[in-house]
Design an enzyme around this catalytic site. Structure first.
Site, PDB file in Angstrom:
ATOM      1  N   HIS A  91       0.876  -1.195  -0.175  1.00  0.00           N
ATOM      2  CA  HIS A  91      -0.023  -0.047   0.082  1.00  0.00           C
ATOM      3  C   HIS A  91       0.820   1.030  -0.009  1.00  0.00           C
ATOM      4  O   HIS A  91       0.413   2.252  -0.311  1.00  0.00           O
ATOM      5  CB  HIS A  91      -1.120   0.062   1.027  1.00  0.00           C
ATOM      6  N   ASP A 232       1.343  -7.589   2.133  1.00  0.00           N
ATOM      7  CA  ASP A 232       1.290  -6.256   2.014  1.00  0.00           C
ATOM      8  C   ASP A 232       2.755  -5.861   1.737  1.00  0.00           C
ATOM      9  O   ASP A 232       3.302  -5.137   2.609  1.00  0.00           O
ATOM     10  CB  ASP A 232       0.774  -5.491   3.042  1.00  0.00           C
ATOM     11  N   SER A 660       3.888   2.503   8.130  1.00  0.00           N
ATOM     12  CA  SER A 660       3.716   1.268   7.370  1.00  0.00           C
ATOM     13  C   SER A 660       4.980   1.091   6.458  1.00  0.00           C
ATOM     14  O   SER A 660       5.608   2.030   5.992  1.00  0.00           O
ATOM     15  CB  SER A 660       2.830   1.818   6.216  1.00  0.00           C
TER      16      SER A 660
HETATM   17  N1  ARG Z   1      -4.686   0.290   7.227  1.00  0.00           N
HETATM   18  C1  ARG Z   1      -3.267   0.343   6.673  1.00  0.00           C
HETATM   19  C2  ARG Z   1      -2.557   1.293   7.032  1.00  0.00           C
HETATM   20  O1  ARG Z   1      -2.949   2.643   7.221  1.00  0.00           O
HETATM   21  C3  ARG Z   1      -3.392   0.274   5.236  1.00  0.00           C
HETATM   22  C4  ARG Z   1      -3.928  -0.686   4.280  1.00  0.00           C
HETATM   23  C5  ARG Z   1      -4.334  -0.639   2.998  1.00  0.00           C
HETATM   24  N2  ARG Z   1      -4.916  -1.602   2.366  1.00  0.00           N
HETATM   25  C6  ARG Z   1      -6.308  -1.330   2.258  1.00  0.00           C
HETATM   26  N3  ARG Z   1      -7.059  -2.469   1.932  1.00  0.00           N
HETATM   27  N4  ARG Z   1      -6.792  -0.246   2.060  1.00  0.00           N
HETATM   28  O2  ARG Z   1      -1.481   1.415   7.161  1.00  0.00           O
END
Ligand code: ARG
Length: 725
Positions: A91, A232, A660
């Protein structure tokens, strides 16, 4: 003693704490440069760390910190080979992957696996940023305040800090080096200031990315949730000039010979193992008062949820009908939906985890402490914050509604400074300037109608969000174009929106050419798109202006409150709120119980991928090839002892957005995972860390290697890495 000096001493005392092992480990985004002073290094070692402070962070030599950097503008990445190979989240690489994608080369759907370095794709706009040096400039800032060169509030502001930073750079060994960014930032709400020298590499190339069905498996349904089965990750490489310095993209650039890369450990993990994460958490607000948290819930999260729900539904409708639109809007959709769901989860978790009660209890304790403390400012500081909230909430609500409805989602906003310049040039008959501005109009037109823009989608977004906004904001608080709609369009907003998208100068090449052939002040002043944009921008500025004095006061109250909290809690080391600077958090691999009678294991395996598999749902498709490999169970060196393939795992590390892509490391600093999410039950974590519930969701490094090596066929990349067991 001078008051300010007294306060500085108090803070220094509360930062340099006694070493007590009884403290719980998990909460805390620690500053590497304060590890020794705060004794957090001893706490980490007591928790199981096998390294000494200099191996984590060494201002005079190479350390783990030199293998970690900022990926792009809002993520973390780590170096995993001596040839500049970066590991980050899927992501985080998403917009680069999307930029390279088209209906013909759909890397989002099919993944991207470069087979050699010549296939690595240059990704303009992407950067990797190392922290080269950190300097404590608190004393200098305090002197400036004492000497009256800057007010205490302005000393936390970006204008003053940018000036200080530039001056420091000009007098340092970094002088004249354009690739070194210098940044001064307040910490502990302005009680401390640090300066960062950042080395920014701009030639970053895409190396590998799994298909979305791996990298984003579970989609929005699983986002922010456990149990998780998402691969991811994505991989990029830093290129530099022959001397290893940052340079703009060039075919002559070479992979950066990195001075430090992380060793990968595939030996496996157990519940309770030491784990730490180094990275760049973006922002936390752990020191808010209860009133401020209510404001966040009601004036930010609630309107955000309402508006984004409408926006996302609108995009989804278009995206599900056309592959072209799906690819065009993938990044916009993902960005919006991520914090849409976060806002929903945060509001729920604040209530469920009784965060307001916890904060009120802290405030009560603080009030008792303030009664006996030396600093008289402590007494009223909470009352002052509450009064400030009273005045700012409605402004904040209006600001959220306006930005979320119009400013962010609508792309067809006029380049108004260009319009203003053209009006000026036409009025003064400045032929040379007019000629140049005509060129700028053409360029601006191409900027709007870029590869990812679809005017029909944008128009529909505007038409969808208009009534959502009017439901939230009463007539007397709306931007002026509403009056225009009443007066000129008989209250028909659909006609106004059509006028913006059909009859503006920028509505089509035909309109633009007609304007450029006979540019006039009148057509610029009556341009529907410019009227629309100006009206929104003016309203935004009006709201900002009203908030500035409140924000300045609030900054000072927080400086006082946080200093007071530090003084009240001198027995515990405290860490400053996240501000996208490098931090270390340590804790353990750990399972949790989300609710009564429910236990969540600390890891997931391939079994869960097959359980979730649903090829009729865009979120839970499993590529046929992967399905077969998972069924065949040929996981090679990446299998656990029982033969299953690990996919994701949990730690108690204290992370937030910005982390992230961060490396998750074992007690020897070896890479065991890549952090990518937080969990639903603790989405209140940015304002209050919950000891029982807060977890960091990590990609198991063995699943990453399995996908890269066996599924993606990139064994040559695995060979570049240093892998131990
Ligand atoms: N919730 C994750 C973060 O903010 C991002 C994940 C991205 N994936 C998604 N399905 N939108 O780090």
């Amino acid at each position: 003693m001078n008051k300010l000096i007294f306060r500085v001493v108090v803070l220094a005392l509360s930062l340099t704490t006694m070493f007590t092992t009884s403290l719980r480990a998990d909460e805390g985004m620690w500053l590497l440069q304060l590890m020794k002073e705060q004794h957090s290094i001893e706490l980490m070692q007591a928790a199981g760390l096998k390294l000494d402070a200099n191996e984590l962070y060494n201002p005079h030599g190479t350390s783990l910190k030199d293998a970690v950097g900022i990926f792009g503008n809002g993520c973390t990445g780590e170096i995993i080979s001596d040839a500049g190979l970066i590991l980050t989240n899927h992501h985080c690489g998403f917009s680069a992957i999307q930029q390279h994608s088209s209906v013909e080369h759909d890397y989002l759907t099919n993944g991207f696996w470069s087979k050699n370095r010549s296939e690595e794709l240059s990704s303009p706009g992407l950067s990797f940023t190392y922290v080269d040096k950190i300097v404590d400039i608190t004393e200098q800032v305090n002197n400036d305040i004492l000497e009256g060169n800057v007010s205490e509030a302005a000393a936390m502001g970006s204008k003053y800090l940018a000036k200080v930073a530039d001056k420091m750079k000009a007098n340092s060994e970094y002088k004249g080096k354009s690739y070194i960014r210098v940044l001064a930032l307040p910490f502990y709400a302005g009680n401390k200031t640090y300066l960062f020298y950042l080395k920014v590499y701009n030639d970053i190339r895409m190396v590998a990315a799994p298909p979305q069905s791996v990298g984003k498996f579970g989609g929005e349904t699983d986002n922010w949730m456990w149990p998780r089965h998402t691969g991811d990750f994505s991989m990029f490489r830093i290129y530099a000039d022959k001397e290893g310095n940052p340079a703009p993209y060039s075919v002559d650039n070479v992979p950066l010979k990195t001075k430090k890369h992380l060793t990968i450990n595939i030996g496996g993990i157990k519940d309770g193992d030491y784990a730490m994460v180094m990275g760049f958490p973006g922002s936390t607000e752990r020191y808010l008062t209860a009133s401020e948290i209510s404001e966040l819930m009601d004036a930010v999260n609630t309107p955000r949820i309402t508006i984004r729900t409408a926006y996302l539904n609108c995009l989804h409708e278009f995206m599900s009908k056309s592959d072209k639109t799906r690819i065009q809007y993938a990044t916009k959709y993902a960005h919006s939906s991520n914090y849409w769901k976060n806002a929903i989860g945060m509001n729920k978790a604040i209530v469920k985890n009784k965060v307001l009660d916890t904060k009120l209890a802290i405030q009560k304790r603080f009030q008792a402490f303030a009664a006996t403390a030396q600093d008289p400012l402590y007494q009223d500081v909470i009352k002052n914050i509450d009064a400030n909230v009273e005045l700012s909430s409605d402004l904040m609500y209006q600001y959220t509604a306006l930005t979320e409805s119009f400013f962010r989602p609508i792309e067809f906003l006029a380049p108004i400074s260009l319009y203003k310049d053209m009006i000026k040039a036409l009025k003064s008959k400045d032929k040379k300037k007019i000629k140049q501005l005509k060129q700028d109009f053409l360029e601006s037109f191409d900027g709007i109608y870029n590869k990812d823009y679809d005017s029909a989608v944008d128009r529909k977004v505007a038409a969808t969000l208009y009534p959502v906004y009017t439901d939230l904001i009463p007539a007397d608080k709306r931007p002026s174009f509403f009056k225009e709609i009443t007066e000129k369009y008989n209250d028909r907003y659909d006609l106004f929106i059509d006028a913006v998208y059909d009859h503006s100068i920028m509505s089509s090449k035909k309109n633009l050419n007609a304007f450029l052939a006979r540019p006039s002040v009148e057509s610029l002043e009556n341009d529907p798109q410019a009227i629309f944009t100006n009206s929104i921008v003016n309203k935004l500025q009006e709201l900002k202006k009203a908030r500035i004095p409140l924000a300045d006061k609030l900054a000072m109250y927080h400086k006082t409150y946080i200093r007071g909290l530090g003084e009240m809690n001198t027995a515990e080391p405290n860490y400053p709120d996240a501000n996208f600077t490098m931090r270390l958090t340590y804790g353990n691999v750990k399972s949790y119980n989300p609710k009564d009678g429910v236990h969540y294991n600390y890891y997931t395996t391939q079994k869960g991928i097959l359980e979730k598999e649903d090829n009729t749902s865009e979120e839970f498709v499993v590529p046929a090839k992967l399905h077969d490999m998972l069924v065949a169970r040929d996981f090679g060196p990446y299998a656990m002892e029982d033969g299953n393939l690990p996919v994701c795992f949990l730690t108690t590390n204290d992370i937030t957005g910005g982390n992230s892509g961060s490396p998750v490391m074992n007690s020897r600093g070896e890479l065991i995972g890549c952090a990518f999410d937080g969990n639903w039950e603790s989405l209140s974590g940015d304002i209050h860390f919950d000891d029982q519930l807060q977890r960091c969701i990590c990609l198991d490094i063995r699943y990453m290697l399995f996908i890269l090596d066996k599924f993606g066929g990139c064994h040559h990349l695995v060979e570049e890495m240093t892998i131990v067991k």
